[in-house]
Each structure stands twice: as structure tokens, then as C-alpha cells.
Write an enzyme that holds these catalytic residues in place. Structure first.
Site, PDB file in Angstrom:
ATOM      1  N   LYS A  85       1.050  -1.184  -0.068  1.00  0.00           N
ATOM      2  CA  LYS A  85       0.107   0.191   0.103  1.00  0.00           C
ATOM      3  C   LYS A  85       0.922   1.363  -0.028  1.00  0.00           C
ATOM      4  CE  LYS A  85      -3.778  -0.582   2.395  1.00  0.00           C
ATOM      5  NZ  LYS A  85      -4.451  -0.956   3.804  1.00  0.00           N
ATOM      6  N   ARG A  97      -3.311   3.235   8.489  1.00  0.00           N
ATOM      7  CA  ARG A  97      -3.673   2.080   7.870  1.00  0.00           C
ATOM      8  C   ARG A  97      -2.500   0.975   7.583  1.00  0.00           C
ATOM      9  NH1 ARG A  97      -4.925   4.660   1.900  1.00  0.00           N
ATOM     10  NH2 ARG A  97      -6.101   2.591   1.766  1.00  0.00           N
ATOM     11  N   GLY A 152      -8.374  -7.168   4.136  1.00  0.00           N
ATOM     12  CA  GLY A 152      -9.255  -7.210   5.377  1.00  0.00           C
ATOM     13  C   GLY A 152      -8.759  -7.750   6.616  1.00  0.00           C
ATOM     14  N   ARG A 166      -3.337  -1.401  -6.549  1.00  0.00           N
ATOM     15  CA  ARG A 166      -2.160  -2.290  -6.457  1.00  0.00           C
ATOM     16  C   ARG A 166      -2.386  -3.089  -7.692  1.00  0.00           C
ATOM     17  NH1 ARG A 166      -5.165  -4.698  -1.465  1.00  0.00           N
ATOM     18  NH2 ARG A 166      -7.037  -4.918  -2.570  1.00  0.00           N
ATOM     19  N   HIS A 169     -15.907  -8.759   0.247  1.00  0.00           N
ATOM     20  CA  HIS A 169     -14.970  -9.606   0.857  1.00  0.00           C
ATOM     21  C   HIS A 169     -14.906 -10.987   0.524  1.00  0.00           C
ATOM     22  CE1 HIS A 169     -13.525 -11.993   4.342  1.00  0.00           C
ATOM     23  NE2 HIS A 169     -12.635 -11.267   4.344  1.00  0.00           N
ATOM     24  N   TYR A 173      16.486 -32.270 -16.276  1.00  0.00           N
ATOM     25  CA  TYR A 173      15.090 -32.275 -16.445  1.00  0.00           C
ATOM     26  C   TYR A 173      14.283 -32.404 -15.072  1.00  0.00           C
ATOM     27  CZ  TYR A 173      15.629 -37.283 -15.574  1.00  0.00           C
ATOM     28  OH  TYR A 173      15.876 -38.669 -14.986  1.00  0.00           O
TER      29      TYR A 173
HETATM   30  P1  ADP Z   1      -7.645  -2.298   3.641  1.00  0.00           P
HETATM   31  O1  ADP Z   1      -6.257  -3.016   3.666  1.00  0.00           O
HETATM   32  O2  ADP Z   1      -8.421  -3.462   4.640  1.00  0.00           O
HETATM   33  O3  ADP Z   1      -8.209  -2.197   2.352  1.00  0.00           O
HETATM   34  P2  ADP Z   1      -7.370   0.294   3.977  1.00  0.00           P
HETATM   35  O4  ADP Z   1      -6.167   0.717   4.646  1.00  0.00           O
HETATM   36  O5  ADP Z   1      -7.271   0.280   2.623  1.00  0.00           O
HETATM   37  O6  ADP Z   1      -7.852  -1.185   4.614  1.00  0.00           O
HETATM   38  O7  ADP Z   1      -8.652   1.182   4.438  1.00  0.00           O
HETATM   39  C1  ADP Z   1      -9.901   0.752   4.604  1.00  0.00           C
HETATM   40  C2  ADP Z   1     -10.897   1.677   3.954  1.00  0.00           C
HETATM   41  O8  ADP Z   1     -10.574   3.308   4.254  1.00  0.00           O
HETATM   42  C3  ADP Z   1     -10.500   1.974   2.210  1.00  0.00           C
HETATM   43  O9  ADP Z   1     -11.877   1.976   1.562  1.00  0.00           O
HETATM   44  C4  ADP Z   1      -9.791   3.263   2.281  1.00  0.00           C
HETATM   45  O10 ADP Z   1     -10.360   3.742   1.067  1.00  0.00           O
HETATM   46  C5  ADP Z   1     -10.449   4.391   3.380  1.00  0.00           C
HETATM   47  N1  ADP Z   1      -9.416   5.118   3.845  1.00  0.00           N
HETATM   48  C6  ADP Z   1      -8.403   4.806   4.237  1.00  0.00           C
HETATM   49  N2  ADP Z   1      -7.469   5.843   4.583  1.00  0.00           N
HETATM   50  C7  ADP Z   1      -8.509   6.986   4.057  1.00  0.00           C
HETATM   51  C8  ADP Z   1      -8.268   8.421   3.978  1.00  0.00           C
HETATM   52  N3  ADP Z   1      -7.137   9.011   4.383  1.00  0.00           N
HETATM   53  N4  ADP Z   1      -9.417   9.141   3.653  1.00  0.00           N
HETATM   54  C9  ADP Z   1     -10.548   8.449   3.385  1.00  0.00           C
HETATM   55  N5  ADP Z   1     -10.715   7.198   3.354  1.00  0.00           N
HETATM   56  C10 ADP Z   1      -9.452   6.411   3.830  1.00  0.00           C
HETATM   57 MG    MG Z   2      -7.710  -1.078   1.286  1.00  0.00          MG
END
Ligand code: ADP
Ligand code: MG
Ligand code: MG
Length: 878
Positions: free
Chosen positions: A22, A91, A100, A333, A449, A850
Site C-alpha cells: 500500500k 492504515r 481485510g 495495486r 470480501h 530435467y
Molecule cells: P484494507 O487494507 O483493509 O483495504 P485500508 O487501509 O485500505 O484497509 O482502508 C480501509 C478503507 O478506508 C479503504 O476503503 C480506504 O479507501 C479508506 N481510507 C483509508 N484512508 C483514508 C483516508 N485518508 N481518507 C479517506 N478514506 C480512507
Molecule cells: Mg484497502
């Protein structure tokens, strides 16, 4: 000094090890000039330090503080500042995506004061401010403080009644915040932490800790992700999709992850934040409809998707948020895809001129190919369709319907095939999803999910079958027309079409198998497979042979592309009616009797070999002389004893047989009288086999036999067997290579000497693994391997994937020393590892000539051998 924090402007996509997927991709998008909210990434190294020491590194707080300060300056706001707060998300983000599985907390920085500042900032939008605050407490309470999430959900439901979350007004949300704070106090004995910096610090540690949450551990095991990588943590300025109807959040793919077709694929949810889209809080709308709601953002999104595809040269998946008409990119990604899509996308990208055919081969895996070879439902069969959902992850699955993860695990443990049926799945269903043959949900789209996780695991999944009413409590679902399916009733689901059928639908061979069997490539997928296989074959250095014992197996192996047989076992030639002759052999008390038994066996063996030579049409056939201990061919000792004990007048033969069985009984047959030892102890046995081989070869023009001696530990054993074999071959007037298996550690260690008497080596890595580890496979696998995997002692069973560090070193040593003695020594492997993708790469690197594997794995081995040659470094395809 170590650097533990990187601004998004400092990283790039190649730093996944350090910044997680990420973080690395957020940095990449930032550098591409795409609209990404600013932020920074705390490295996986910081996480590993935290997990090892139980505390963050000394310098980390200071580094985080510096980066936060820079972020605050850039945004012109301070974290949680009362009148005009900066809010951030914290995150998780590991090297390999674990959808998730780990934690994320949004809206950090809110408290009783800054919630008013946020409302003011939003032009007096009180509802939005309180909605954000209640979300913070809910997420923080669940993930950081470890409170049962249902407590918050239930409180929310109580206020909501039959309404949707968007129907709640500011007052109701404000009261909900009070209720939530009460839950926190009650559950933890402490108040919800109001200090924004403290919130952030605790959230960061919680993300670190989530690396070792049970479901994350389970997921890693399932996906073979190493346990010691740790996760990075991303801290990022918040943008808000929950302002109102001019805002929202969504997920998208640049191509259909099911078929690879280009287009607009995704789901969007108005007035929502983060997880709402995938959690199925409300029904999402298909992404195309965003064009109608907000054309500017939609066009921008489509443009960015093109930028990403061209940049990553691959299918990308995307998370985005629209805040009052402004699009923000929150994640991308290289996306997971089905096995079929992987092949189609790879060749599509070649046609678009984005990648070369070489690259295309490295973009698909043997595991994906293996999935395409699974059977599919018989189109012609009669079947009763009861619903149609989305084709989220392909395959044909049949099993008993179960309605909870626990029940799925329980029944699967009893050997039952089950289909896990849920309204929607969540990360706690992981164990059940792994146990089930397939997954069926009534809610959620291709980005839900269930869909994402199932695709990742290559498990059949139909999702969003909305005609179904699933009642978890009553353990049943109803389908249109009043059909009720209760727990235990059999259903069939087709992940390729999205159809759900009542009862068991029969399966037939897949189109890809039919292609390998010789059918012309008809559809896009099979054409893609054909193109990639041809290029893999043209590129690989490793030969691919088959383990095949019968003419039928040999013929199939040949059709599947085997260039020879690397292991033809002769044991089965002593079974069935021929057991009688083995008994005679064992009971023989004179040389004449023994020879008579062998003479009777010889023509039978010869005809077996003739069939195999014919099927192989002049390709080499490596025949292993008999390997298992003789008592395996005799009656069971207990059975025989009982038979004699209960019989009125037992025959002399039975008595003699019992005596022989007792004499041959071994404490540890794996290390007993077998292989070459048998050949040396029972005069004439190997000679009979060699003569049968030679006679057969003489009869089939072009036959190329190779005679292989099993279980050799010293060159002396081999020499005496070899001498006799060479003499017989000369007598019959046939040429054949004589070589040996390398399957005892001593053979590997003395390979330089053994090569003096062997024209080829074939590594028997099943036995070599057993003896190197000191494991008796049949005993240890069931007894404690799952515990070992749990403890992380190994990431994968050494019987499945060749253990490079231990067994692999013996192989390398034997290759080196064997070739030093005999430069043209021919080298192969015939253990089950020969069809395992990672082991094939090892064999390529070790310089073998092989690999040999079971007929059905041959296409996999061909593809992986091509990939190994084309990507000397292992590419990331997870
Ligand atoms: P996962 O790895 O489980 O997808 P994420 O870190 O991507 O978790 O975050 C979960 C949700 O929160 C995602 O839908 C993401 O878009 C949202 N999110 C994360 N950071 C922000 C942010 N800075 N502003 C708005 N939404 C966010
Ligand atoms: Mg995500
Ligand atoms: Mg063996």
C-alpha cells in the site's frame, strides 16, 4: 542511522519490502502526480523491531513527530486542533496484500472539541462531523481497544431501526457517540482517549499488533506468505466521502478480474466512508452510474485508470473517495485476478504492445494453470438452477450447504464437501472459507470480501445471489419458488457463470485439459494458454518428463508434453495375480525353485515394458528396479495369523508363508531391506528385471530404456548391480543407460564416487527429504506438521516444496561433484517436487537437465520451467 519513516514523496513501487504494498504504491501514485492525500509510511522494519522487542524503536516517536509536523504544515492544520482539525487515517499495509486481515482506523484526531471544529470546517455540516466521530470510536474501539464490534453495531442498529445509516441526523449521531463512549468505558474501564497524538500512537501500535492476529496468521499460512515480514503503517490525511450525496467512496478494477476484459468494473456508494463499500452496509451502485451522478469525477477516474494501466502494465485495482466533487486516490495495486483472467490479460497486454511475450510467461503461474485444469460442470447434464449471482471466482463446487464458518470447519474435518453460504462474509469467516469447496453469498459484488478472498485463494465463489434469502440463525436459505435449502442439503455452484443449482451436478474435464489432450484451441482463454505454453516451451532449458507406470499414464503424459518418462516404477508389476509368484519367490527353498518363480515373472514384466515403450514412441524411459520391501507384496501378518489360528487344518504353505512374513517383518521398513539391498540379497531378482527390459526394448524399435537403481548409499552397491546389468544388456544386444537414484544423504555426499558407476542421477527427493530431516513421512505429516506450520518452523511442508537450505544443498553438492567426475552425467529429479512450481525453479537454478512429475502436473512443470528460464529473479505474482 536507520530511517523508519518515509514521506509518500520519498518512496516508490519497488520498495514493497520496506513500505508494504500500500505504502509503496501510494508513493508511486504521488510521484505520478495523481491526487493522493499527503501522508507518510512507517516501515516494516519498524514493525519487526516492535514485534521483536515489544516496544517501538527509540527513534520512531521522534521521526513520526517530524513527519507529522511536515504534514500539518502542508495541510495548514494541526492534528485534532480544536477549531480546525487535521484528521488522519492509520492504515496497515504489508508486502503482500491481505484483504481485510489487518487493521485500519479512520478519522483520528476527533474528540469532543475538534468535532465542532470539523463541523465548522465543513460549512456547518454537523451531521457529517458526528458521523465521522462515531465512526472513529467504533473503529478505534474494535481494532485498537479490542472491544467486540457487535456491541457498536447493535447500538447503531438500535438507533437506526429499519432506516439506513444515512437517515440518522446530527442529533441522533451525537447521542450515538455518547452511547459509544459508554461502551468503551464499560468494556475497558477507561475513557475513550481524547488526545489526538495518543490516538495516533495507539493506532500505530495496533496496526503492528494486527500482524499477529489469528486471522492474519491463518491467511498467511493459506497463502504461503512468510510470517516474519511485518506490516508497514500508513498515516494519511483524511478525505471524506461522508459529507453528503455529492460525496462517496468506491473500488474499481481497470479490467474485469474474472475475464480480463477491459472496461469499467467497480462499485460506488454515495455518502459513505472507507469500508462501507466492501462491508455491504448498503447496496452499492455499479461504477458506470457514477457518470450520471458526477461526470467530472467519473471522467477523471477513467483517465487515471488508463494512466495506471499503462504505468503498471497490468490490471490494477483501486480505492477512491470523492469529497464534494473532488476525486482522491486512496490505494492501488496490481490486482488479484482469476486464473483464466491472468492468462487472458497477459496475452492482451502483449497485443497492446505493453509487455513482451517473455514477460507474459512470467505473469502467469503454474498454480493458476493447475486451477484451469480442474473439472467444470457438464453443460449437457440435467440440472435445476435456483439462482444466479455474480461469477466472482471460477470453478465448479459441489457440497453440503452450511451457514457458519464453524460448521464448515467441523463438517470438512469429517471429510465432507461443504459450500459455505452467507449473506456476506467477513474476515472472521476465513477458516470456514478455507475449509469449504466453494462460497456462496447473497449480498455484495465482485469487490466484496468473499469475492476478493476467494479469488486470492483460487476458491470457487458465487456472490451477490440476491434472489436468495439467507437465514444464518435458522441454518437455511430460500430461493424463488419457495425452495428451501437447509443445512446439509447438497448444492452446486458455478463460479464461472454465477449459477446456483440444487443437488449435485456432474463434472467433466476442463477445456484446458481437452486442449492438452489434443483439441484445437477454441476460445480466448485456451488460445492464451496455447500461446503462453508454446513460448514457455521455446524458452525453457529444463526438460520435462513424467512419472508413469502404465501405458495409459505414459500415453497421457506424452499428450501433455512429456519428453520422456523420468520414473517408471515396477512395483505394480508384482501385484494382483502376480502376488502368487512373489510368494513362490519368497518361499523358494532351493535355487531352482527361486529361478522358476523369476522365470515366470519375466515374460509378464517384459510385456508391461513393451506397452510403455510403445506409448513413449522413442522417448527415453527411466525404469526403476523394484524398490519396496518384499513383505509389502505378502499377506498382512495379523490377517495371516488369524487365518491360521481359526482354520481347522492350516496348509503347510500358509505356515511357511507366516514364517516368511515374520522373518521379513521390519521395525522400520523405510530404512530396511529395500531398493538395491533387495537386489543384492535376492539373487536373480534384478537380473530378471533387466532382462525383461532388454527383451522388451529389443522388440520395440527405437525404444530408449534407462535402468535406474534405487536407494544406493555407496558406489560398491551400484557397481555390482551395474556389472550384472551391463552383461545382460550385452547378451541381449541392447543399449541402455545405467544410473542411480540419489535419495540417501550418503549418496549425495559421495556423489563424486557414485558417478564413476552411474551414467545418470535422478534425485529421489521424497526419500532424500525423509532421510535428511529424519522424518518418516507417513508418521509425521499427520502427527505434527500442522503444529510446525503454526509455529512457523517451516512455512510450507518440505515434502511439498523442496527445502532449499537443507535437502537443496545436498542436491547441489551431488550435482557439482557428480559432474566433476563425469561431465556428461545426466541429471533429473523424480520426487513429487518435480511438479511443484518453486521446486521446479530450484531445479533450474541447480542446473538439472530435467524434472519428472505426475502426468497431470506436466503442463505446470513446463510452464514453470519456462518462467524459471525467463525470470532468473523470482517475480511477484501473489
Ligand atoms: P484494507 O487494507 O483493509 O483495504 P485500508 O487501509 O485500505 O484497509 O482502508 C480501509 C478503507 O478506508 C479503504 O476503503 C480506504 O479507501 C479508506 N481510507 C483509508 N484512508 C483514508 C483516508 N485518508 N481518507 C479517506 N478514506 C480512507
Ligand atoms: Mg484497502
Ligand atoms: Mg525412494
Amino acid at each position: 542511522m536507520a530511517k523508519y519513516v518515509y514521506d509518500f514523496t520519498e518512496g516508490n513501487r519497488n520498495l514493497k519490502d520496506l513500505l508494504g504494498g500500500k505504502g509503496a504504491n501510494l508513493a508511486e501514485m504521488t510521484n505520478l502526480g495523481l491526487p493522493v492525500p499527503p501522508g507518510f509510511t512507517i516501515t516494516t522494519e519498524a514493525c519487526r523491531h516492535y514485534l521483536a522487542e515489544g516496544a517501538v524503536h527509540d527513534g520512531l516517536d521522534r521521526e513520526v513527530a517530524e513527519h507529522l509536523k511536515a504534514l500539518e504544515e502542508r495541510m495548514g492544520r494541526k492534528l485534532g486542533q480544536a477549531d480546525d482539525p487535521l484528521l488522519v487515517s492509520v492504515r496497515s499495509g504489508a508486502k503482500f496484500s491481505m484483504p481485510g486481515m489487518m487493521e485500519t482506523v479512520l478519522n483520528i484526531g476527533l474528540n469532543d472539541e475538534s468535532v465542532h471544529g470539523l463541523a465548522k470546517q465543513a460549512g456547518g455540516n454537523e451531521r457529517f462531523a458526528w458521523d465521522s466521530y462515531r465512526r472513529l470510536i467504533q473503529m478505534f474501539g474494535k481494532t485498537v481497544l479490542g472491544i467486540d464490534g457487535d456491541l457498536f453495531e447493535d447500538a447503531l442498529d438500535a438507533v437506526k431501526g429499519r432506516r439506513q445509516d444515512t437517515d440518522l441526523d446530527a442529533g441522533e449521531l451525537q447521542r450515538l457517540v455518547e452511547t459509544y463512549k459508554g461502551i468503551v468505558r464499560e468494556q475497558t474501564g477507561k475513557d475513550f482517549p481524547t488526545d489526538p497524538r495518543e490516538q495516533m500512537r495507539l493506532a500505530i501500535n495496533a496496526v503492528f499488533d494486527s500482524w499477529n492476529a489469528p486471522r492474519a496468521i491463518l491467511y498467511r499460512r493459506q497463502e504461503r506468505i512468510p510470517a516474519d515480514l511485518g506490516t508497514a503503517v500508513n498515516v494519511m490525511a483524511m478525505v471524506f466521502g461522508n459529507y453528503g450525496d455529492d460525496s462517496g467512496t468506491g473500488v474499481a478494477f481497470t479490467r474485469d478480474p474474472g475475464t480480463g476484459r477491459q472496461g469499467i468494473y467497480g462499485d460506488y456508494l454515495q455518502n459513505a466512508q472507507g469500508e462501507d463499500v466492501v462491508a455491504g452496509i448498503r447496496n452499492t451502485i455499479p461504477l458506470e452510474e457514477l457518470e450520471r451522478l458526477d461526470k467530472t469525477s467519473y471522467d477523471e477516474l477513467v483517465r487515471i485508470m488508463e494512466v495506471l494501466e499503462t504505468h503498471y502494465k497490468d490490471l490494477c485495482d483501486i480505492e477512491f473517495t470523492i469529497e464534494r466533487g473532488k476525486l482522491w486516490m486512496l490505494q492501488t495495486r496490481v490486482g488479484k485476478r482469476t486464473a483464466a483472467a491472468a492468462f487472458c490479460i497477459a496475452t492482451q497486454l502483449v497485443d497492446q504492445g505493453l509487455i513482451t511475450l517473455d514477460e507474459a510467461v512470467t505473469r502467469v503461474t503454474g498454480d493458476q494453470l493447475a486451477k484451469l485444469m480442474f473439472p467444470r460442470f457438464d453443460h449437457g447434464a440435467e440440472k435445476k438452477r435456483i439462482a444466479k449471482g455474480m461469477n466472482a471466482s471460477p470453478g465448479a463446487a459441489v457440497g453440503k450447504a452450511v451457514f457458519s464458518s464453524e460448521r464448515a470447519v467441523e463438517l470438512a474435518g469429517q471429510g465432507e464437501d461443504v459450500i459455505l453460504v452467507r449473506r456476506e462474509t467477513n474476515p472472521d469467516d476465513l477458516a470456514g472459507m478455507i475449509a469449504a469447496r466453494g462460497i456462496l453469498t447473497s449480498r455484495g459484488g465482485k469487490t466484496s470480501h468473499a469475492a476478493v478472498v476467494a479469488r486470492g485463494m483460487g476458491k470457487t465463489c458465487v456472490c451477490g445471489a440476491e434472489e436468495l434469502e439467507v437465514s444464518t440463525a435458522e441454518r437455511r436459505f430460500t430461493a424463488p419458488g419457495g425452495i428451501v435449502v437447509a443445512e446439509g442439503e447438497v448444492i452446486s455452484i458455478d463460479g464461472t457463470t454465477g449459477e446456483v443449482f440444487l443437488g449435485e451436478v456432474p463434472v467433466v474435464a476442463s477445456a484446458v485439459v481437452e486442449y492438452f489432450e489434443g483439441a484445437e484451441p477454441a476460445d480466448e482463454l485456451v488460445k492464451a494458454v496455447d500461446r503462453i505454453m508454446r513460448h514457455a516451451d521455446a524458452s525453457r532449458r529444463l526438460g520435462v518428463r513424467a512419472n508413469a507406470d502404465t501405458p495409459e499414464d505414459a500415453a497421457r503424459a506424452r499428450r501433455f508434453g512429456a519428453q520422456g518418462i523420468g520414473l517408471c516404477r515396477t512395483e505394480h508389476m508384482f501385484l494382483g495375480e502376480r502376488r502368487q509368484l512373489v510368494e513362490d519367490l519368497v518361499l523358494a527353498s532351493t535355487d531352482e525353485q527361486r529361478q522358476a518363480a523369476l522365470d515366470a515373472l519375466e515374460p509378464l514384466q517384459k510385456s508391461d515394458f513393451v506397452g510403455i515403450f510403445q506409448a513413449m514412441e522413442g522417448a527415453p524411459v527411466t525404469i526403476r528396479l523394484i524398490d519396496p520391501p518384499l513383505h509389502e507384496f505378502l499377506p498382512d501378518i495379523t490377517e495371516l495369523s488369524v487365518r491360521i489360528a481359526t482354520s481347522e487344518n492350516p496348509t503347510d504353505k500358509d505356515r511357511a508363508l507366516l514364517a516368511a512374513v515374520k522373518r521379513l517383518d521390519e521395525q522400520n521398513p523405510m530404512l530396511g531391506l529395500r531398493g538395491v539391498r533387495l537386489g543384492l540379497v535376492i539373487p536373480g531378482l534384478f537380473a530378471m528385471q533387466v532382462r525383461a527390459i532388454a527383451q522388451a526394448a529389443k522388440e520395440v524399435p527405437g525404444a530408449r530404456p534407462e535402468i535406474m537403481i534405487p536407494l544406493v548409499a555407496t558406489v560398491q552397491e551400484l557397481e555390482s548391480v551395474r556389472e550384472e546389468a551391463v552383461r545382460i544388456l550385452a547378451e541381449v544386444g541392447v543399449e541402455a543407460l545405467v544410473g542411480t537414484m540419489i535419495e540417501t544423504p550418503r549418496a549425495a555426499l559421495t556423489a563424486g564416487q557414485i558417478a564413476e558407476a552411474a551414467e545418470f542421477f535422478s534425485f529421489g527427493t521424497n526419500d532424500l527429504t525423509q532421510m535428511t530431516w529424519g522424518f518418516s513421512r507417513d508418521d509425521v505429516e499427520a502427527a505434527f506438521f500442522s503444529r510446525y506450520l503454526e509455529l512457523g518452523i517451516f512455512g510450507v511442508s518440505p515434502f511439498e516444496t523442496l527445502d532449499r537450505e537443507g535437502v537443496g544443498r545436498l542436491v547441489e553438492l551431488a550435482v557439482q561433484e557428480g559432474r566433476a567426475t563425469r561431465p556428461d552425467l545426466h541429471l533429473g529429479i523424480c520426487g513429487e517436487h518435480g511438479g511443484d512450481p518453486d521446486s521446479v525453479h530450484f531445479c533450474h537454478e541447480a542446473g538439472l537437465d530435467y524434472v519428472s512429475c505426475s502426468p497431470f502436473r506436466i503442463p505446470v512443470a513446463r510452464l514453470e520451467a519456462g518462467r524459471a528460464a525467463l525470470s532468473e529473479t523470482d517475480s511477484d505474482t501473489r
